[in-house]
Design a protein around this motif. Structure first.
Motif, PDB file in Angstrom:
ATOM      1  N   VAL A 156       0.665  -1.363  -0.040  1.00  0.00           N
ATOM      2  CA  VAL A 156      -0.047  -0.073  -0.118  1.00  0.00           C
ATOM      3  C   VAL A 156       0.752   1.324  -0.034  1.00  0.00           C
ATOM      4  O   VAL A 156       0.404   2.367   0.034  1.00  0.00           O
ATOM      5  CB  VAL A 156      -1.049  -0.143   1.059  1.00  0.00           C
ATOM      6  N   HIS A 157       2.277   1.119   0.140  1.00  0.00           N
ATOM      7  CA  HIS A 157       3.091   2.264  -0.245  1.00  0.00           C
ATOM      8  C   HIS A 157       2.900   3.295   0.950  1.00  0.00           C
ATOM      9  O   HIS A 157       3.451   4.494   0.790  1.00  0.00           O
ATOM     10  CB  HIS A 157       2.889   2.929  -1.338  1.00  0.00           C
ATOM     11  N   LYS A 158       2.577   2.834   2.074  1.00  0.00           N
ATOM     12  CA  LYS A 158       2.442   3.659   3.481  1.00  0.00           C
ATOM     13  C   LYS A 158       3.318   2.825   4.570  1.00  0.00           C
ATOM     14  O   LYS A 158       2.771   1.964   4.956  1.00  0.00           O
ATOM     15  CB  LYS A 158       0.956   3.583   3.709  1.00  0.00           C
ATOM     16  N   ALA A 159       4.466   3.279   5.022  1.00  0.00           N
ATOM     17  CA  ALA A 159       5.270   2.800   5.847  1.00  0.00           C
ATOM     18  C   ALA A 159       4.310   3.179   7.326  1.00  0.00           C
ATOM     19  O   ALA A 159       4.333   4.019   7.427  1.00  0.00           O
ATOM     20  CB  ALA A 159       6.454   3.509   5.865  1.00  0.00           C
ATOM     21  N   GLN A 160       4.364   2.104   7.800  1.00  0.00           N
ATOM     22  CA  GLN A 160       3.764   2.232   9.296  1.00  0.00           C
ATOM     23  C   GLN A 160       4.270   0.900  10.008  1.00  0.00           C
ATOM     24  O   GLN A 160       4.413  -0.045   9.720  1.00  0.00           O
ATOM     25  CB  GLN A 160       2.259   2.209   9.057  1.00  0.00           C
ATOM     26  N   LEU A 161       4.452   1.351  11.443  1.00  0.00           N
ATOM     27  CA  LEU A 161       4.671   0.304  12.429  1.00  0.00           C
ATOM     28  C   LEU A 161       3.720   0.082  13.669  1.00  0.00           C
ATOM     29  O   LEU A 161       3.115   1.236  13.872  1.00  0.00           O
ATOM     30  CB  LEU A 161       6.258   0.932  13.351  1.00  0.00           C
ATOM     31  N   ASP A 162       3.628  -0.794  14.067  1.00  0.00           N
ATOM     32  CA  ASP A 162       2.554  -1.134  15.241  1.00  0.00           C
ATOM     33  C   ASP A 162       3.063  -2.345  15.914  1.00  0.00           C
ATOM     34  O   ASP A 162       3.975  -3.151  15.418  1.00  0.00           O
ATOM     35  CB  ASP A 162       1.214  -1.197  14.806  1.00  0.00           C
ATOM     36  N   MET A 163       2.214  -2.811  17.012  1.00  0.00           N
ATOM     37  CA  MET A 163       2.417  -3.962  17.706  1.00  0.00           C
ATOM     38  C   MET A 163       1.173  -4.640  17.659  1.00  0.00           C
ATOM     39  O   MET A 163       0.212  -3.918  18.080  1.00  0.00           O
ATOM     40  CB  MET A 163       2.933  -3.740  19.118  1.00  0.00           C
ATOM     41  N   TYR A 164       0.944  -5.933  17.773  1.00  0.00           N
ATOM     42  CA  TYR A 164      -0.174  -6.769  18.040  1.00  0.00           C
ATOM     43  C   TYR A 164       0.231  -8.143  18.789  1.00  0.00           C
ATOM     44  O   TYR A 164       0.759  -8.946  18.323  1.00  0.00           O
ATOM     45  CB  TYR A 164      -0.830  -7.158  16.982  1.00  0.00           C
ATOM     46  N   LYS A 165      -0.236  -8.088  19.887  1.00  0.00           N
ATOM     47  CA  LYS A 165       0.239  -9.149  20.860  1.00  0.00           C
ATOM     48  C   LYS A 165       1.590  -9.600  20.998  1.00  0.00           C
ATOM     49  O   LYS A 165       1.920 -10.798  20.841  1.00  0.00           O
ATOM     50  CB  LYS A 165      -0.741 -10.484  20.429  1.00  0.00           C
ATOM     51  N   GLY A 166       2.212  -8.717  21.023  1.00  0.00           N
ATOM     52  CA  GLY A 166       3.814  -8.793  20.897  1.00  0.00           C
ATOM     53  C   GLY A 166       4.526  -8.839  19.506  1.00  0.00           C
ATOM     54  O   GLY A 166       5.493  -9.091  19.634  1.00  0.00           O
ATOM     55  N   ILE A 167       3.761  -9.363  18.369  1.00  0.00           N
ATOM     56  CA  ILE A 167       4.111  -9.147  17.250  1.00  0.00           C
ATOM     57  C   ILE A 167       4.520  -7.676  16.753  1.00  0.00           C
ATOM     58  O   ILE A 167       3.817  -6.818  16.713  1.00  0.00           O
ATOM     59  CB  ILE A 167       3.122  -9.929  16.259  1.00  0.00           C
ATOM     60  N   LEU A 168       5.659  -7.569  16.129  1.00  0.00           N
ATOM     61  CA  LEU A 168       6.028  -6.421  15.410  1.00  0.00           C
ATOM     62  C   LEU A 168       5.459  -6.138  14.284  1.00  0.00           C
ATOM     63  O   LEU A 168       5.769  -7.095  13.401  1.00  0.00           O
ATOM     64  CB  LEU A 168       7.685  -6.184  15.467  1.00  0.00           C
ATOM     65  N   LEU A 169       4.832  -5.152  13.953  1.00  0.00           N
ATOM     66  CA  LEU A 169       3.995  -5.128  12.393  1.00  0.00           C
ATOM     67  C   LEU A 169       4.863  -4.053  11.719  1.00  0.00           C
ATOM     68  O   LEU A 169       4.709  -2.943  12.300  1.00  0.00           O
ATOM     69  CB  LEU A 169       2.598  -4.783  12.932  1.00  0.00           C
ATOM     70  N   VAL A 170       5.251  -4.547  10.516  1.00  0.00           N
ATOM     71  CA  VAL A 170       5.959  -3.551   9.823  1.00  0.00           C
ATOM     72  C   VAL A 170       5.209  -3.304   8.429  1.00  0.00           C
ATOM     73  O   VAL A 170       5.439  -4.234   7.691  1.00  0.00           O
ATOM     74  CB  VAL A 170       7.160  -4.025   9.393  1.00  0.00           C
ATOM     75  N   ASN A 171       4.852  -2.034   8.136  1.00  0.00           N
ATOM     76  CA  ASN A 171       4.634  -2.000   6.710  1.00  0.00           C
ATOM     77  C   ASN A 171       5.630  -1.153   6.141  1.00  0.00           C
ATOM     78  O   ASN A 171       5.859   0.052   6.481  1.00  0.00           O
ATOM     79  CB  ASN A 171       3.266  -1.268   6.092  1.00  0.00           C
ATOM     80  N   SER A 172       6.360  -1.726   5.225  1.00  0.00           N
ATOM     81  CA  SER A 172       7.635  -1.187   4.798  1.00  0.00           C
ATOM     82  C   SER A 172       7.567  -0.299   3.516  1.00  0.00           C
ATOM     83  O   SER A 172       8.665   0.316   3.171  1.00  0.00           O
ATOM     84  CB  SER A 172       8.789  -2.154   4.335  1.00  0.00           C
ATOM     85  N   GLY A 173       6.193   0.510   3.409  1.00  0.00           N
ATOM     86  CA  GLY A 173       6.171   1.625   2.653  1.00  0.00           C
ATOM     87  C   GLY A 173       6.590   1.286   1.053  1.00  0.00           C
ATOM     88  O   GLY A 173       6.288   0.176   0.684  1.00  0.00           O
ATOM     89  N   SER A 174       7.552   2.338   0.376  1.00  0.00           N
ATOM     90  CA  SER A 174       7.592   2.103  -0.733  1.00  0.00           C
ATOM     91  C   SER A 174       8.831   2.905  -1.162  1.00  0.00           C
ATOM     92  O   SER A 174       9.448   4.010  -0.403  1.00  0.00           O
ATOM     93  CB  SER A 174       6.627   2.331  -1.784  1.00  0.00           C
TER      94      SER A 174
END
Ligand code: D5M
Ligand code: FE
Ligand code: ZN
Length: 482
Positions: free
Chosen positions: A419-437
């Motif tokens: 989706v070309h949108k870099a974003q970080l978050d956490m869910y139940k201890g899992i690191l969520l990385v959307n690496s953007g573009s």
């Protein structure tokens, strides 16, 4: 002194640097003029940033990799990769097998829950008058919201039933479910007749311990480079890739680079794409990718997964980019070509890589989700324990005999792009990385109001899970969302 050496030294001296005699000796041994120039410039740049204006032996040893800590592990294990598994059953029979595999895998996942002891087959629940609440599980085939009730149809191997939801909150939850996703429902006989749904439970992620790397190494998360496109940010990416081999203390510990799909822009992916390409063939585009990745030190392992722009099969799960388009990438010792999705262990840290095609279908149909917050969509996928539940919408899914899109193993890091949108978050201890573009906004994206935040490099310390990021785009307002 060689002419080239004195030229390189003058460059540093003119920038106000002192050069230690021991550093001299090392420089004198470098015969490649280009390399000499490059090293001096890089060191000057890095030490200026650190505000330390002396170049010593240590700097050169670090830069040349002589000092690279050999105790830093860079062990890759491919835990799951669809490349060798894709079989594609034929037609309807194939899809029946796919859905039955999906149901069975997810039923196994929920079997650890206490409610699972009360699970009954749908055929049984439909034909018995229920004294107490029972649980059923199935794939959601239909959802209808009418005036003040919602009706769901769930299907398991024994049959299907329609359940009615009266509770307002539960209707909202039902509204966020995706068609073809697996759910567990608490049901009771309704007053007149029929079945009432009193609760909805998703497979979700249980509490668990995260794996960390013992060795303090860093992984770089990239995706959506779109090499070959006019809008590919080549200069910015080269600058970042050059940083990886710079003397920066973090760069010296980078041991993994992950590319989550759309490495190239492809050919014939959308109408009139050729007008927006600078490289007109797949081979040229992948050659350019290979040349770029060549700048990364060889002790860094690179993983390349395909996206919807890359060559090979379009339908999920996708096998790795076929070797015939670029054998060079396949032959490199430090490159692993994997399919989409793939589960990889980096020094024991499990990374689930998925390009993210299904995000398009999900934001279209789910209230509260948007392209602006891709990690919220990623949380939904984790709750559903499936990477692409909706069948028959815009994301093509192949009729595999085994559903390889079920999230069976729980990752420590979930890496998505698309989706070309870099974003970080956490869910139940899992690191969520959307690496953007690394592609600027395209005319198509502008026409639909999609605003990417390209050129952000995301780097994760695999020992501490601390995340660093750096903005390589000229837009200083480009921010990494979290
Ligand atoms: O997709 C980049 C983003 O743009 C992704 O969120 C999908 C969206 N996109 C791209 N093409 C289309 C069309 N034709 N319709 C709707 N949405 C689209 P990428 O995979 O980089 O092209
Ligand atoms: Fe993309
Ligand atoms: Zn994509």
């Amino acid at each position: 002194m060689k002419k080239e050496l004195s030229f390189a030294l003058n460059y540093a001296l003119n920038k106000g640097f002192q050069i230690h005699p021991d550093a001299f000796k090392i420089l004198d041994e470098i015969t490649d003029v280009k390399q000499l120039e490059k090293i001096i410039k890089e060191i000057v740049k890095e030490k200026t940033r650190q505000k330390k204006f002396q170049i010593n032996q240590n700097d050169l040893e670090t830069y040349l990799g002589i000092k690279d800590d050999p105790s830093l592990l860079n062990e890759i294990k491919i835990l799951s990769d669809p490349t060798s598994k894709v079989t594609s059953g034929e037609g309807v029979k194939g899809y029946n097998a796919l859905f039955s595999s999906r149901f069975n895998k997810l039923k196994r996942i929920v079997s650890d829950r206490p409610e699972s002891k009360m699970i009954k087959a749908i055929s049984v629940v439909k034909t018995t008058k229920l004294e107490n609440d029972v649980y059923v599980c199935g794939l959601l085939t239909t959802r209808n919201a009418e005036r003040n009730i919602t009706k769901l149809v769930l299907e398991d191997p024994s049959g299907s039933f329609e359940g009615i939801i009266f509770d307002e909150e539960l209707q909202k939850t039902a509204g966020t479910l995706l068609i073809d996703q697996f759910v567990m429902a608490r049901v009771a006989s309704a007053k007149n007749s029929g079945l009432m749904i009193k609760d909805l439970i998703l497979p979700d992620i249980p509490d668990q311990k995260i794996n960390k790397s013992e060795s303090e190494v860093y992984a770089v998360f990239l995706s959506d480079l779109h090499i070959g496109s006019k809008y590919f940010m080549e200069d910015e990416l080269i600058e970042f890739v050059t940083w990886i081999s710079s003397p920066d203390p973090v760069a010296r510990k980078v041991r993994f680079v992950l590319i989550g799909g759309d490495i190239v822009d492809g050919v014939g992916i959308y109408p009139n794409q050729n007008k927006e390409l600078v490289c007109q063939t797949i081979e040229e585009q992948l050659q350019k990718a290979e040349d770029l990745l060549d700048k990364i030190p060889k002790n860094v392992k690179i993983i390349i997964m395909p996206g919807n722009h890359d060559p090979g099969r379009r339908a999920l799960p996708q096998p790795a980019i076929p070797q015939k388009y670029n054998s060079g990438l396949w032959e490199r010792e430090n490159i692993e070509m994997v399919g989409n999705p793939a589960l990889i262990s980096l020094n024991g840290v499990k990374v689930l890589m998925f390009h993210g095609q299904s995000i398009d279908d999900i934001v279209k149909t789910t209230p509260g989700l948007s392209y602006d917050r891709p990690t919220d969509v990623m949380k939904n996928l984790l709750r559903a324990r499936h990477l692409s539940p909706v069948y028959g919408s815009s994301t093509p899914i192949a009729p595999e005999v085994e559903d390889l899109l079920v999230i069976e193993d729980i990752p420590d890091i979930f890496h998505v792009g698309h989706v070309h949108k870099a974003q970080l978050d956490m869910y139940k201890g899992i690191l969520l990385v959307n690496s953007g573009s690394w592609q600027k906004q395209t005319p198509f994206q502008a026409s639909v109001g999609m605003v990417p935040n390209p050129g952000l490099a995301i780097i994760v310390n695999l020992k501490t899970f601390q995340v660093f990021h750096e903005n390589y785009s000229s837009n200083s307002n480009n921010v990494l969302q979290s």
